[in-house]
Design a protein around this motif. Structure first.
Motif, short mmCIF file in Angstrom:
data_model
loop_
_atom_site.label_atom_id
_atom_site.label_comp_id
_atom_site.label_asym_id
_atom_site.label_seq_id
_atom_site.Cartn_x
_atom_site.Cartn_y
_atom_site.Cartn_z
N LEU A 274 67.95 16.87 -44.43
CA LEU A 274 68.88 17.37 -45.44
C LEU A 274 68.35 18.63 -46.12
CD1 LEU A 274 71.47 16.90 -47.17
CD2 LEU A 274 70.03 15.56 -48.74
N ASN A 275 67.04 18.70 -46.30
CA ASN A 275 66.46 19.79 -47.09
C ASN A 275 65.78 20.88 -46.27
OD1 ASN A 275 66.85 18.87 -49.99
ND2 ASN A 275 65.88 17.07 -49.12
N TYR A 276 65.58 20.65 -44.98
CA TYR A 276 64.86 21.63 -44.16
C TYR A 276 65.58 21.82 -42.82
CZ TYR A 276 61.26 20.67 -47.61
OH TYR A 276 60.59 20.51 -48.80
N PRO A 277 65.47 23.01 -42.22
CA PRO A 277 66.17 23.28 -40.96
C PRO A 277 65.41 22.73 -39.76
CG PRO A 277 65.03 25.25 -41.69
CD PRO A 277 64.83 24.23 -42.76
N VAL A 278 65.36 21.42 -39.67
CA VAL A 278 64.64 20.75 -38.59
C VAL A 278 65.41 19.50 -38.20
CG1 VAL A 278 63.23 19.41 -40.21
CG2 VAL A 278 62.39 19.81 -37.88
N ARG A 279 65.30 19.12 -36.95
CA ARG A 279 65.89 17.87 -36.47
C ARG A 279 64.77 16.99 -35.94
NH1 ARG A 279 68.91 19.52 -39.25
NH2 ARG A 279 71.03 20.30 -38.96
N ILE A 280 64.77 15.72 -36.36
CA ILE A 280 63.78 14.77 -35.89
C ILE A 280 64.41 13.99 -34.73
CG2 ILE A 280 62.20 12.91 -36.51
CD1 ILE A 280 61.76 15.47 -38.10
N HIS A 281 63.98 14.30 -33.50
CA HIS A 281 64.58 13.67 -32.33
C HIS A 281 64.05 12.28 -32.07
CE1 HIS A 281 67.29 16.54 -30.29
NE2 HIS A 281 66.62 17.43 -31.00
N GLU A 282 62.83 12.04 -32.48
CA GLU A 282 62.28 10.70 -32.28
C GLU A 282 61.33 10.36 -33.41
OE1 GLU A 282 59.78 8.03 -28.99
OE2 GLU A 282 60.77 9.90 -28.36
N TYR A 283 61.43 9.14 -33.87
CA TYR A 283 60.55 8.62 -34.91
C TYR A 283 60.36 7.15 -34.57
CZ TYR A 283 58.86 7.66 -39.69
OH TYR A 283 58.12 7.31 -40.78
N SER A 284 59.25 6.82 -33.94
CA SER A 284 59.13 5.50 -33.32
C SER A 284 57.67 5.07 -33.22
CB SER A 284 59.73 5.54 -31.91
OG SER A 284 58.98 6.43 -31.08
N LEU A 285 57.49 3.80 -32.90
CA LEU A 285 56.17 3.31 -32.53
C LEU A 285 55.88 3.73 -31.08
CD1 LEU A 285 56.32 -0.33 -33.96
CD2 LEU A 285 55.31 1.70 -35.03
N VAL A 286 54.60 3.88 -30.77
CA VAL A 286 54.19 4.25 -29.41
C VAL A 286 53.75 2.98 -28.68
CG1 VAL A 286 52.61 5.63 -28.01
CG2 VAL A 286 53.43 6.51 -30.22
N PRO A 287 54.55 2.50 -27.71
CA PRO A 287 54.17 1.27 -26.99
C PRO A 287 52.83 1.42 -26.28
CG PRO A 287 56.45 1.90 -26.51
CD PRO A 287 55.83 3.05 -27.22
N ASP A 288 52.10 0.33 -26.19
CA ASP A 288 50.83 0.27 -25.46
C ASP A 288 49.75 1.16 -26.06
OD1 ASP A 288 52.08 -1.48 -23.76
OD2 ASP A 288 52.31 -0.06 -22.11
N SER A 289 49.88 1.52 -27.33
CA SER A 289 48.88 2.39 -27.95
C SER A 289 47.83 1.60 -28.72
CB SER A 289 49.56 3.39 -28.90
OG SER A 289 50.30 2.73 -29.91
N GLU A 290 48.03 0.29 -28.84
CA GLU A 290 47.10 -0.54 -29.60
C GLU A 290 45.81 -0.76 -28.82
OE1 GLU A 290 47.74 -3.58 -26.60
OE2 GLU A 290 48.76 -1.77 -27.23
N GLY A 291 44.71 -0.97 -29.53
CA GLY A 291 43.50 -1.46 -28.89
C GLY A 291 43.66 -2.95 -28.67
N ALA A 292 43.55 -3.39 -27.42
CA ALA A 292 43.72 -4.81 -27.13
C ALA A 292 42.57 -5.60 -27.73
CB ALA A 292 43.78 -5.02 -25.62
N GLY A 293 42.89 -6.82 -28.18
CA GLY A 293 41.86 -7.67 -28.76
C GLY A 293 42.43 -9.02 -29.15
N ARG A 294 41.54 -9.91 -29.56
CA ARG A 294 42.02 -11.20 -30.07
C ARG A 294 42.98 -10.94 -31.23
NH1 ARG A 294 37.46 -13.21 -31.29
NH2 ARG A 294 37.49 -12.74 -33.52
N GLN A 295 42.60 -9.98 -32.07
CA GLN A 295 43.51 -9.42 -33.06
C GLN A 295 43.70 -7.96 -32.65
OE1 GLN A 295 44.69 -11.60 -35.03
NE2 GLN A 295 43.13 -13.20 -34.95
N ARG A 296 44.89 -7.62 -32.22
CA ARG A 296 45.10 -6.29 -31.66
C ARG A 296 45.10 -5.23 -32.76
NH1 ARG A 296 49.86 -4.32 -33.12
NH2 ARG A 296 51.68 -5.65 -33.44
#
Length: 586
Positions: free
Chosen positions: A432-454
């Motif tokens: 609304l306030n700036y001349p930009v379009r945000i095409h994607e705003y998302s989580l990145v799948p498979d970006s976590e460090g795997a672990g018992r608690q990821r």
């Protein structure tokens, strides 16, 4: 729990102690609300990149609003230095009611130039009682690129340097100082509005403190503030007596310094002896002619933050909390910079110090220490001529990422970590306030460090610019060195910074300033958090849930966690999972 003690021999009313302590904090909280509601820039009114505090006449931090952990120490260290410098030049006692000092110089122990501090003295019945102060990250302070971030060699390239100068004189705005500052910045409307918001916040703080002093008087409040400082010190030393004793060391690297491409090595040795906490950064690389240096205040802030996370969170944060902490940071190193080196990336350095210090304490304190996080502030700035108005605009935000897995919980996805407590800029407000379009705003799948608690997932943000050719800057990290896993957990995914132009994509690196063409896109994927504990010990149902929610792929469930998901349905193949987890290497 220890009770507040009287060092002057007088009785302490515990109820009054809490009333006064909380009243002082609430005065700073009301300053905070005022600042947010009167600010102009998205970075302050929406992202909340500011802090407010009250400091006593001796320059000791008394109370601070719950805002940015990055400013935990800065205001308390800066105010006495700024006042002393001003009075050394103009005469002791020259500050009066209605005055306001402006400063942002990192080599005077502010932070980076974007963080502009406004300090106002507080008088009661003609006597100086203390100072209210606030710090705001301004969207632009001049310098070599819009938003005043970038890979600059010297601080002179980073923006306007404000020594200790008066912006308000007996309640009146000093127009010449404001004109000088606005002549050096791009976002004139936002900067002017935010400076006035800082003044309004201080005025509210002075009103609330005046009412408090009218009610209780200087003698009572002075006595109880002294006891508050002693109480925090007493509580912290009691907590230190319970922490593991010994020396604990770790090291890590920033991707590069922004100029040479060479990593910046950071080292720490932490010693707990039961009464004090010593943080020694000897062995850290020398400072660079580059932006990736921090000053001693930023380094000290990181140490205070880490210790605050390890002890009872109820301990009030004031001067007393700082007393048991010793920081050894060799002058001229990347964590105690000397002029004229750049400091705009100083908070990036301080953020990584937090991860490294926690890593040093991971073995003696496994239940309190998380795995590695996104480990960077991740500055993004852009600006140019708005095609709709013809005016120059500036925008700055910092992007979230993955938090590290913990002893008993996964790392949160797409959050600001450690000393950073800012919010993400909403797409709706940004577009609304700036001349930009945000095409994607998302989580990145498979970006976590795997672990018992990821670990937590990274964040993706993709920008497109239409109708103009802005300048775009990233000042970030984690493109080379991932967030570390702990106790058998895997590292998180590294960050990526890409430009999509004319249908072709190229890597920008974590520190770059580029001139964009109309229709160009910039895609940023931040870093994922590290995992905690072996991935094959993770509950298969938790792995299934993550896959069903799109956070990890079926292939990653199988390869990283040893969990087989039945084809065409959302159910764990228990027999195949047992086989996978019995296979060599797991």
């Amino acid at each position: 729990m220890p009770q507040p003690e009287s060092r002057t021999g007088g009785a302490v009313d515990p109820v009054l102690f809490e009333v006064i302590r909380n009243a002082l904090v609430e005065a700073t909280e009301e300053m905070s609300v005022t600042l947010q509601r009167t600010a102009y820039s998205t970075n302050i009114k929406t992202r909340l990149d500011y802090s407010c505090a009250f400091v006593d006449a001796d320059g000791r931090m008394i109370a601070q609003a719950f805002c940015q952990p990055a400013h935990l120490v800065t205001i308390g260290r800066l105010v006495p230095r700024a006042v002393a410098e001003y009075e050394a030049e103009h005469g002791e006692g020259t500050l009066g009611p209605g005055d306001g000092l402006l400063v942002n110089d990192p080599h005077r122990q502010a932070s980076h130039l974007n963080d502009v501090f406004l300090i106002a003295p507080f008088f009661h019945e003609g006597a100086l009682v203390g100072y209210v102060a606030n710090c705001c990250h301004h969207v632009d302070v001049g310098g070599g690129a819009p938003a005043s971030i970038g890979a600059f060699r010297e601080i002179y390239q980073e923006g306007i340097i404000l020594p200790v100068v008066k912006l308000f004189d007996r309640g009146h705005l000093v127009d010449d100082v404001l004109k000088l500052m606005l002549a050096n910045v791009r976002a004139k409307k936002e900067v002017a509005g935010d400076l006035r918001a800082q003044h309004a916040a201080n005025e509210i703080g002075l009103r609330r403190l005046s009412a408090l002093w009218e009610r209780y008087g200087t003698a009572t409040l002075g006595s109880y503030m002294e006891r508050m400082i002693g109480y925090s010190e007493q509580r912290l030393r009691a907590e230190l007596a319970e922490l593991p004793r010994g020396e604990f060391a770790a090291e890590g690297c920033l991707d590069d310094d922004g100029i040479t491409g060479e990593p910046v090595r950071l080292k720490v040795r932490i010693r707990f002896d039961g009464a004090t906490a010593r943080f020694d950064f000897t062995g850290t690389d020398p400072q660079r002619a580059a932006p990736m240096n921090c000053n001693l205040t930023q380094c000290f802030t990181a140490c205070v933050y880490v210790l605050k996370c390890l002890v009872d969170p109820d301990i009030p944060l004031n001067e007393g909390f700082y007393r048991p902490i010793e920081v050894v940071a060799p002058e001229g190193s990347a964590v105690n910079v000397k002029p004229p080196a750049g400091v705009v990336g100083g908070w990036e350095v301080a953020m990584r110090l937090c991860d490294i210090m926690f890593r040093a304490l991971a073995d003696p304190m496994p239940e309190r220490v998380p795995a590695g996080t996104k480990g960077m502030i991740c500055h993004v700035g852009f600006g140019g001529e708005d095609p709709a108005t013809g005016e120059y605009y500036c925008f700055l935000e910092t992007l979230a990422g993955g938090y590290g897995g913990r002893h008993d919980a996964d790392g949160p996805d797409a959050v600001q970590t450690h000393i950073q407590n800012t919010q993400n800029a909403p797409i709706e407000e940004t577009e609304l306030n700036y001349p930009v379009r945000i095409h994607e705003y998302s989580l990145v799948p498979d970006s976590e460090g795997a672990g018992r608690q990821r670990g937590g997932l990274a964040l993706c943000r993709e920008y497109e610019f239409v109708g103009h050719e802005p300048t775009f800057t990233t000042l970030a990290d984690r493109a080379r060195f991932p967030a570390h896993g702990l106790h058998g957990g895997d590292d998180g995914k590294v960050a990526s910074y890409g430009l999509i132009s004319g249908g072709e994509a190229r890597d920008l690196g974590s520190k770059a300033t580029v001139q964009l063409a109309t229709g160009d896109r910039v895609r940023i994927e931040t870093a994922g958090g590290g995992g905690f504990g072996p991935a094959h010990e993770r509950d298969p149902e938790d792995v299934l849930r993550d896959a069903r929610e799109g956070k990890i792929s079926r292939a990653r469930a199988r390869e990283a966690y040893g969990v087989a998901i039945k084809p065409g349905e959302w159910a764990v193949d228990l027999a195949e999972t047992r086989r996978l987890r019995r296979s060599p290497g797991r």
